[in-house]
Design a protein around this motif. Structure first.
Motif, PDB file in Angstrom:
ATOM      1  N   GLY A  71      63.107  17.983  48.871  1.00 23.21           N
ATOM      2  CA  GLY A  71      63.657  19.218  48.328  1.00 23.21           C
ATOM      3  C   GLY A  71      63.054  20.486  48.890  1.00 23.21           C
ATOM      4  O   GLY A  71      63.308  21.583  48.362  1.00 23.21           O
ATOM      5  N   ASP A  72      62.278  20.367  49.971  1.00 30.47           N
ATOM      6  CA  ASP A  72      61.580  21.540  50.511  1.00 30.47           C
ATOM      7  C   ASP A  72      62.381  22.337  51.531  1.00 30.47           C
ATOM      8  O   ASP A  72      61.871  23.337  52.054  1.00 30.47           O
ATOM      9  CB  ASP A  72      60.256  21.107  51.164  1.00 30.47           C
ATOM     10  N   SER A  78      66.292  24.215  48.342  1.00 27.40           N
ATOM     11  CA  SER A  78      65.099  25.013  48.121  1.00 27.40           C
ATOM     12  C   SER A  78      65.440  26.503  48.041  1.00 27.40           C
ATOM     13  O   SER A  78      66.151  27.034  48.897  1.00 27.40           O
ATOM     14  CB  SER A  78      64.068  24.792  49.239  1.00 27.40           C
ATOM     15  N   LYS A  79      64.912  27.166  47.020  1.00 24.18           N
ATOM     16  CA  LYS A  79      65.076  28.607  46.865  1.00 24.18           C
ATOM     17  C   LYS A  79      63.801  29.352  47.250  1.00 24.18           C
ATOM     18  O   LYS A  79      63.852  30.536  47.593  1.00 24.18           O
ATOM     19  CB  LYS A  79      65.440  28.946  45.416  1.00 24.18           C
ATOM     20  N   GLY A 287      56.850  30.258  48.286  1.00 23.46           N
ATOM     21  CA  GLY A 287      56.302  28.958  47.906  1.00 23.46           C
ATOM     22  C   GLY A 287      54.805  28.854  48.094  1.00 23.46           C
ATOM     23  O   GLY A 287      54.285  27.744  48.218  1.00 23.46           O
ATOM     24  N   GLY A 291      54.489  26.731  51.013  1.00 27.92           N
ATOM     25  CA  GLY A 291      55.757  27.241  51.526  1.00 27.92           C
ATOM     26  C   GLY A 291      55.595  27.956  52.851  1.00 27.92           C
ATOM     27  O   GLY A 291      56.454  27.850  53.743  1.00 27.92           O
ATOM     28  N   SER A 332      58.276  19.816  46.955  1.00 25.53           N
ATOM     29  CA  SER A 332      59.348  19.394  46.064  1.00 25.53           C
ATOM     30  C   SER A 332      60.049  18.146  46.584  1.00 25.53           C
ATOM     31  O   SER A 332      60.441  18.076  47.744  1.00 25.53           O
ATOM     32  CB  SER A 332      60.380  20.523  45.914  1.00 25.53           C
ATOM     33  N   GLY A 334      62.811  17.513  45.168  1.00 27.11           N
ATOM     34  CA  GLY A 334      64.139  17.809  44.651  1.00 27.11           C
ATOM     35  C   GLY A 334      64.308  17.171  43.283  1.00 27.11           C
ATOM     36  O   GLY A 334      63.426  17.235  42.435  1.00 27.11           O
TER      37      GLY A 334
END
Length: 532
Positions: A71-72, A78-79, A287, A291, A332, A334
């Motif tokens: 989920g990265d 990813s937001k 992040g 991030g 993440s 996800g």
């Protein structure tokens, strides 16, 4: 008060004694180190490899992230982290939505990627330690293995059976080099500390050129090498500049003149902790340092793609971007359950993007399950090379999925994939269904409840059985776990009771495969019966 304390202390002593007895016989399913001593068949295998096609052989690049979660990336929702270059690969090439690593931790996953075989065949189940590690860190590792028998630490296998990738494993680099490819690896190696044991150096496994680390960036001392020359004994915490350095080295290799195709394994340190993004990326993402490291990794992907275009070779270059396993403390997965080191989807499922303009239609979506053990047979097929015949290659070429993703999907979906944890084969996936025969649930109040440990086994004693009844009810976790990943990708709903026929089918298939695997763990083929 004294009596209670005495009883508690006595219980601890008994538990530690039992643990010590168990430790004398690590849970390795009979796979002693002797099994993994190198055979004399590698040279024979290498000379049997023939170029079977005069097609224009593609350049091949694998860009590997370290602990990047499913989920990265922006493509997967990813937001907090921007990954425009990775996302662009899905637009210009193919996105594998059901891709797995061959292990949920680093060294084994890399062994599987390079050999095309489940990593346990090479005797690697854990991250390989630095030979020069401090006494305290080595002692803590041994203590962790001991306490695994008390379900305090998840390392019950007792450690690797080997110090590095065995010499008799044939890697992607060796296979392609036999067909005239130039080969290079940049970044993290982590398949044997060649500062102490030179036989594990990348040069011994088919790579012509190497610039990188002997170990992971947190396995100090981390040495920095250029080919055989050690330039820095220990990089310590001075790590911020290496992502750019490894990227630039890969670009230089691309720019070298010559007609031979090339294979590059760009094995970045990012985003493995501790996070050291360079000045251009530090503090730029939403992040945190993790991030920032992911966004610098994404920059690296873009820089390599731009270099291919400038060199005029991008149309006939197959480039894959993926991760060695799921996220660790940060990152993440996800909506997936689990993280690094676990047989749930979050530990094994990884991003996988492919680009090869000459062969892949832009915007291709591939939903068939694949694994990084498929890289070696896929690259061999792309280069027109036959596979070694003296060993089981567990992977399967996924090139047909580029041309006919829907038609080839069924064939791939019916192929079972197996998920290892230490020396155990915990799970199987076939089609949309996944069965976990036995694992730790990693939930309160007893996260390490797999019954191969003392405390894990005691967890079953909490099952409730009414008086004068033959039926008991579990009050904690149960096995096996059966999930339909099409309707439940987050592995939230166990269907073992509602779909007993599917449970029995997959359990039987898993048990049969495990029996065959443990009979011939190295996978050497002596006769047709050895091809499991």
């Amino acid at each position: 008060m004294f009596r209670t304390l005495f009883i508690a202390c006595s219980l601890v002593i008994v538990l530690l004694a039992i643990s010590a007895v168990q430790l004398s016989k690590p849970l390795n399913y009979g796979m002693e180190a002797e099994i993994f001593k190198s055979q004399d068949n590698k040279e024979i295998s290498a000379t049997s490899i023939k170029n079977t096609d005069e097609q224009a052989r593609p350049n091949i690049i694998v860009i590997l992230a370290d602990d990047l979660g499913y989920g990265d990336i922006g493509l997967h929702g990813s937001k907090a982290i921007k990954t425009p270059n990775i996302d662009q690969l899905a637009i210009e090439g193919a996105n594998f939505s059901q891709a797995y690593s061959s292990a949920a931790i680093c060294s084994p996953s890399r062994a599987g990627l390079l050999s095309g075989r489940y990593p346990l065949r090479s005797g690697i189940i854990h991250p390989i330690q630095a030979a020069g590690d401090s006494f305290a860190r080595k002692a803590s590792y041994k203590a962790a293995v001991a306490f695994s028998n008390l379900a305090a630490i998840d390392m019950i296998g007792g450690g690797n059976a080997v110090k590095g990738l065995p010499a008799d494993e044939i890697t992607i680099a060796e296979l392609l080099k036999s067909a005239g490819y130039r080969t290079a690896v940049f970044g993290k190696w982590h398949l044997g500390d060649f500062t102490a044991w030179p036989e594990y150096h990348p040069h011994k496994h088919g790579f012509d050129h190497f610039v990188g680390f002997n170990m992971s960036n947190d396995d100090w001392p981390v040495a920095f090498y250029r080919n055989q020359e050690k330039l820095i004994d220990d990089i310590g915490l001075d790590q911020a500049h290496y992502t750019k350095l490894f990227t630039e080295e890969a670009i230089k290799f691309i720019q070298q003149e010559g007609q031979e195709p090339f294979f590059i394994f760009l094995s970045q340190k990012d985003p493995h902790q501790p996070f050291f993004p360079s000045e251009n990326f530090a503090g730029k993402s939403l992040g945190g340092p993790y991030g920032d490291a992911v966004e610098e990794f994404d920059w690296s992907v873009g820089a390599v793609l731009e270099a291919l275009k400038q060199q005029g070779v991008d149309n006939n270059t197959l480039i894959l971007v993926t991760s060695d396993n799921g996220p660790w403390y940060e990152g993440s997965a996800g909506s997936l359950r689990g993280r690094k080191g676990q047989s749930y989807e979050g530990g094994f499922k990884v991003p996988l993007l492919a680009r090869w303009p000459n062969q892949i239609t832009a915007g291709t979506k591939i939903d068939a399950p694949v694994m990084n053990i498929d890289f070696l047979p896929s690259f061999a097929s792309a280069a027109g090379i036959s596979l070694p015949q003296d060993r089981i290659i567990d992977g399967k070429s996924f090139l047909p999925l580029f041309k006919e993703p829907n038609k080839s999907h069924e064939e791939f979906s019916q192929r079972p994939l197996y998920f290892f944890h230490d020396y155990d084969v915990e799970a199987i996936r076939q089609g949309d269904w996944k069965l976990i025969a036995n694992n730790s649930h990693y939930v309160w109040p007893n996260p390490l409840d797999k019954n191969d440990s003392l405390i894990g086994g005691l967890a079953g004693s909490r099952d409730y059985k009414p008086a004068n009844s033959s039926t008991s009810v579990a009050t904690l976790g149960t096995w096996p776990l059966l999930y339909n990943l099409q309707t439940d990708p987050g592995e939230a709903y166990n269907l073992a009771k509602s779909r007993p026929e599917k449970k029995e089918f997959l359990h039987s298939k898993l048990d049969q495969w495990k029996t065959e695997f443990y009979r011939n763990p190295r996978g050497w083929i002596q006769n047709s019966e050895d091809k499991n």
